[in-house]
Design a protein around this motif. Structure first.
Motif, PDB file in Angstrom:
ATOM      1  N   PHE A 148      21.912  36.861  45.337  1.00 44.00           N
ATOM      2  CA  PHE A 148      22.003  38.176  44.700  1.00 44.00           C
ATOM      3  C   PHE A 148      23.357  38.352  44.051  1.00 44.00           C
ATOM      4  CE2 PHE A 148      18.876  38.841  48.016  1.00 44.00           C
ATOM      5  CZ  PHE A 148      17.848  39.397  47.284  1.00 44.00           C
ATOM      6  N   SER A 149      23.403  39.254  43.088  1.00 42.18           N
ATOM      7  CA  SER A 149      24.688  39.580  42.504  1.00 42.18           C
ATOM      8  C   SER A 149      24.905  41.077  42.698  1.00 42.18           C
ATOM      9  CB  SER A 149      24.657  39.170  41.037  1.00 42.18           C
ATOM     10  OG  SER A 149      24.730  40.257  40.215  1.00 42.18           O
ATOM     11  N   GLU A 150      25.950  41.416  43.448  1.00 46.98           N
ATOM     12  CA  GLU A 150      26.240  42.836  43.712  1.00 46.98           C
ATOM     13  C   GLU A 150      27.340  43.300  42.790  1.00 46.98           C
ATOM     14  OE1 GLU A 150      27.492  43.395  47.784  1.00 46.98           O
ATOM     15  OE2 GLU A 150      26.177  41.755  48.381  1.00 46.98           O
ATOM     16  N   ARG A 151      27.198  44.505  42.267  1.00 48.92           N
ATOM     17  CA  ARG A 151      28.309  45.102  41.518  1.00 48.92           C
ATOM     18  C   ARG A 151      29.446  45.292  42.488  1.00 48.92           C
ATOM     19  NH1 ARG A 151      26.885  48.851  36.702  1.00 48.92           N
ATOM     20  NH2 ARG A 151      25.038  47.764  36.042  1.00 48.92           N
ATOM     21  N   TRP A 152      30.629  44.856  42.103  1.00 49.20           N
ATOM     22  CA  TRP A 152      31.710  44.803  43.083  1.00 49.20           C
ATOM     23  C   TRP A 152      32.874  45.689  42.701  1.00 49.20           C
ATOM     24  CZ3 TRP A 152      35.730  40.692  44.369  1.00 49.20           C
ATOM     25  CH2 TRP A 152      35.990  40.709  45.748  1.00 49.20           C
ATOM     26  N   GLY A 153      33.028  45.910  41.404  1.00 43.48           N
ATOM     27  CA  GLY A 153      34.122  46.782  41.004  1.00 43.48           C
ATOM     28  C   GLY A 153      34.435  46.606  39.545  1.00 43.48           C
ATOM     29  N   GLU A 154      35.339  47.453  39.111  1.00 39.51           N
ATOM     30  CA  GLU A 154      35.736  47.408  37.712  1.00 39.51           C
ATOM     31  C   GLU A 154      36.993  46.558  37.631  1.00 39.51           C
ATOM     32  OE1 GLU A 154      35.950  51.286  35.995  1.00 39.51           O
ATOM     33  OE2 GLU A 154      37.293  50.584  34.411  1.00 39.51           O
ATOM     34  N   PHE A 155      37.054  45.722  36.629  1.00 36.67           N
ATOM     35  CA  PHE A 155      38.183  44.827  36.471  1.00 36.67           C
ATOM     36  C   PHE A 155      39.357  45.565  35.840  1.00 36.67           C
ATOM     37  CE2 PHE A 155      39.139  40.251  35.441  1.00 36.67           C
ATOM     38  CZ  PHE A 155      39.094  39.888  36.776  1.00 36.67           C
ATOM     39  N   SER A 156      40.587  45.276  36.312  1.00 35.00           N
ATOM     40  CA  SER A 156      41.759  45.945  35.729  1.00 35.00           C
ATOM     41  C   SER A 156      42.970  45.029  35.887  1.00 35.00           C
ATOM     42  CB  SER A 156      42.014  47.265  36.440  1.00 35.00           C
ATOM     43  OG  SER A 156      42.255  47.008  37.805  1.00 35.00           O
ATOM     44  N   LEU A 157      44.084  45.424  35.310  1.00 32.95           N
ATOM     45  CA  LEU A 157      45.301  44.606  35.355  1.00 32.95           C
ATOM     46  C   LEU A 157      46.452  45.509  35.806  1.00 32.95           C
ATOM     47  CD1 LEU A 157      46.624  41.859  34.546  1.00 32.95           C
ATOM     48  CD2 LEU A 157      46.924  42.797  32.258  1.00 32.95           C
ATOM     49  N   PRO A 158      47.116  45.205  36.946  1.00 31.76           N
ATOM     50  CA  PRO A 158      48.211  46.068  37.402  1.00 31.76           C
ATOM     51  C   PRO A 158      49.358  46.096  36.391  1.00 31.76           C
ATOM     52  CG  PRO A 158      47.585  44.490  39.106  1.00 31.76           C
ATOM     53  CD  PRO A 158      46.863  44.091  37.862  1.00 31.76           C
ATOM     54  N   ASP A 159      50.060  47.244  36.323  1.00 33.22           N
ATOM     55  CA  ASP A 159      51.148  47.416  35.350  1.00 33.22           C
ATOM     56  C   ASP A 159      52.410  46.640  35.711  1.00 33.22           C
ATOM     57  OD1 ASP A 159      49.759  49.113  33.788  1.00 33.22           O
ATOM     58  OD2 ASP A 159      50.393  50.921  34.874  1.00 33.22           O
ATOM     59  N   ASP A 160      52.606  46.443  37.019  1.00 36.21           N
ATOM     60  CA  ASP A 160      53.868  45.869  37.472  1.00 36.21           C
ATOM     61  C   ASP A 160      53.654  44.386  37.818  1.00 36.21           C
ATOM     62  OD1 ASP A 160      56.355  45.541  38.523  1.00 36.21           O
ATOM     63  OD2 ASP A 160      55.834  46.373  40.486  1.00 36.21           O
ATOM     64  N   PRO A 161      53.979  43.478  36.890  1.00 35.90           N
ATOM     65  CA  PRO A 161      53.625  42.064  37.086  1.00 35.90           C
ATOM     66  C   PRO A 161      54.365  41.407  38.246  1.00 35.90           C
ATOM     67  CG  PRO A 161      54.685  42.408  34.944  1.00 35.90           C
ATOM     68  CD  PRO A 161      54.644  43.730  35.616  1.00 35.90           C
ATOM     69  N   LYS A 162      53.648  40.523  38.964  1.00 36.70           N
ATOM     70  CA  LYS A 162      54.217  39.894  40.164  1.00 36.70           C
ATOM     71  C   LYS A 162      54.198  38.360  40.124  1.00 36.70           C
ATOM     72  CE  LYS A 162      54.738  43.484  43.140  1.00 36.70           C
ATOM     73  NZ  LYS A 162      54.650  44.575  42.198  1.00 36.70           N
ATOM     74  N   VAL A 163      53.242  37.759  39.388  1.00 41.80           N
ATOM     75  CA  VAL A 163      53.098  36.298  39.484  1.00 41.80           C
ATOM     76  C   VAL A 163      53.136  35.631  38.106  1.00 41.80           C
ATOM     77  CG1 VAL A 163      51.711  36.456  41.597  1.00 41.80           C
ATOM     78  CG2 VAL A 163      50.558  36.338  39.381  1.00 41.80           C
ATOM     79  N   ILE A 164      53.440  34.322  38.134  1.00 42.39           N
ATOM     80  CA  ILE A 164      53.457  33.550  36.890  1.00 42.39           C
ATOM     81  C   ILE A 164      52.900  32.154  37.165  1.00 42.39           C
ATOM     82  CG2 ILE A 164      55.876  32.806  37.285  1.00 42.39           C
ATOM     83  CD1 ILE A 164      56.134  33.078  34.136  1.00 42.39           C
ATOM     84  N   GLY A 165      52.032  31.684  36.266  1.00 39.67           N
ATOM     85  CA  GLY A 165      51.472  30.338  36.404  1.00 39.67           C
ATOM     86  C   GLY A 165      51.646  29.598  35.094  1.00 39.67           C
ATOM     87  N   LEU A 166      52.602  28.672  35.058  1.00 39.26           N
ATOM     88  CA  LEU A 166      52.872  27.937  33.821  1.00 39.26           C
ATOM     89  C   LEU A 166      52.580  26.452  34.016  1.00 39.26           C
ATOM     90  CD1 LEU A 166      56.246  29.562  32.724  1.00 39.26           C
ATOM     91  CD2 LEU A 166      53.928  30.134  31.945  1.00 39.26           C
TER      92      LEU A 166
END
Ligand code: AHG
Ligand code: MN
Ligand code: MN
Length: 283
Positions: A148-166
């Motif tokens: 099954f696929s359950e609706r889980w939430g609305e996607f968003s992006l926090p304003d205060d950035p914490k991580v970096i992947g380069l």
């Protein structure tokens, strides 16, 4: 059922099957195919699964996969681009992998401005699927479980950035890029795992920047315009983040062929602005 709903549901069901059966491919090692691309048997397996299910839909007119040289004509309908198993080299170490999908109403070649939907599936400790559609207000996240696929939430992006992947080894990147990376890594936690979907998921959860720049090994960057960069840029831009190839939004990149590559940066607006300002210096 609406054509787009058919496509979304088919990706959900196939992704659940992939998730359930991935352990059969635990030993899948990277090899090099005839055209010099890295490929595992898991890549081929996933490609065949998605092809069989998507090409059978009335809604799909063309199947365009990272694992195939050319588009496969399936009749009338949407053009679907797919990276069936993103980050498959992560299977050997039992780290996360993903699936990335783009849906176009236009024929290819097309820019990301022609996309009408994009999706990513993350096969982690649990499997999620994120869907952005031009006929929906919000970017929806689903939890795929027990078929099954359950609706889980609305996607968003926090304003205060914490991580970096380069990505990329320092010696293979430009000096200018290394300078920028050094500055940004003063304040952001490094998180790079080698599967774009998984790395981007961290950026979307905590805020930050994902980047695969040009390197000496990959002068145009490693990631593919159609299969990775553009659909993920669509998802990120739909939730108020930004994308760039260094000078413009990834949605404006005009790909030179189905397997074209591009430097890829995705994340919070201010960090993308830093990348563009730095690249604008010619570094
Ligand atoms: P794929 O497995 O579909 O070929 O994609 C691999 C890509 C991408 O997902 C990941 O970010 C990158 O390659 C990892 O590259 P490095 O091993 O150079 O870090
Ligand atoms: Mn990939
Ligand atoms: Mn792949």
């Amino acid at each position: 059922m609406k054509a787009m709903d058919q496509i979304v549901q088919t990706i959900q069901q196939t992704a659940h099957y992939v998730n359930t059966n991935l352990p059969n491919h635990a030993q899948s090692r990277v090899s090099v195919n005839a055209s010099g691309d890295k490929q595992t048997d898991a890549d081929v397996w996933a490609d065949h699964l998605f092809f069989d299910k998507l090409s059978a839909l009335d809604a799909v007119g063309s199947y365009v996969s990272e694992e195939r040289d050319a588009a496969i004509d399936c009749g009338e309908g949407y053009v679907v681009t797919i990276d069936p198993l993103d980050g498959s080299s992560n299977l050997a170490s039992n780290n996360s992998v993903g699936t990335i999908v783009g849906v176009y109403e236009a024929e290819l070649p097309a820019t990301g401005r022609e996309l009408c939907a994009a999706m990513m599936v993350l096969y982690g400790p649990y499997t999620t699927m994120t869907v952005a559609r031009d006929d929906r207000e919000i970017v929806q996240e689903y939890l795929l479980r027990d078929g099954f696929s359950e609706r889980w939430g609305e996607f968003s992006l926090p304003d205060d950035p914490k991580v970096i992947g380069l990505a990329g080894k320092k010696y293979a990147r430009s000096e200018g890029f290394n300078e920028l990376a050094k500055e940004l890594e003063q304040h952001l936690k490094p998180r790079y795992g080698g599967a774009t979907v998984a790395d981007l998921a961290q950026v979307l959860e905590y805020g930050g920047l994902f980047g695969y720049p040009a390197t000496t090994e990959y002068p145009d960057g490693k990631l593919r315009v159609y299969y990775e960069a553009v659909p993920l840029a669509y998802l990120v831009e739909e939730i108020g983040g930004r994308s760039t190839d260094g000078t413009q939004s990834l949605l404006d990149v005009e790909p030179d062929g189905l397997h074209a590559r591009t430097p890829t940066f995705l994340g919070n607006e201010d960090l993308i602005e830093r990348v563009e300002a730095h690249m604008g210096d010619g570094s």
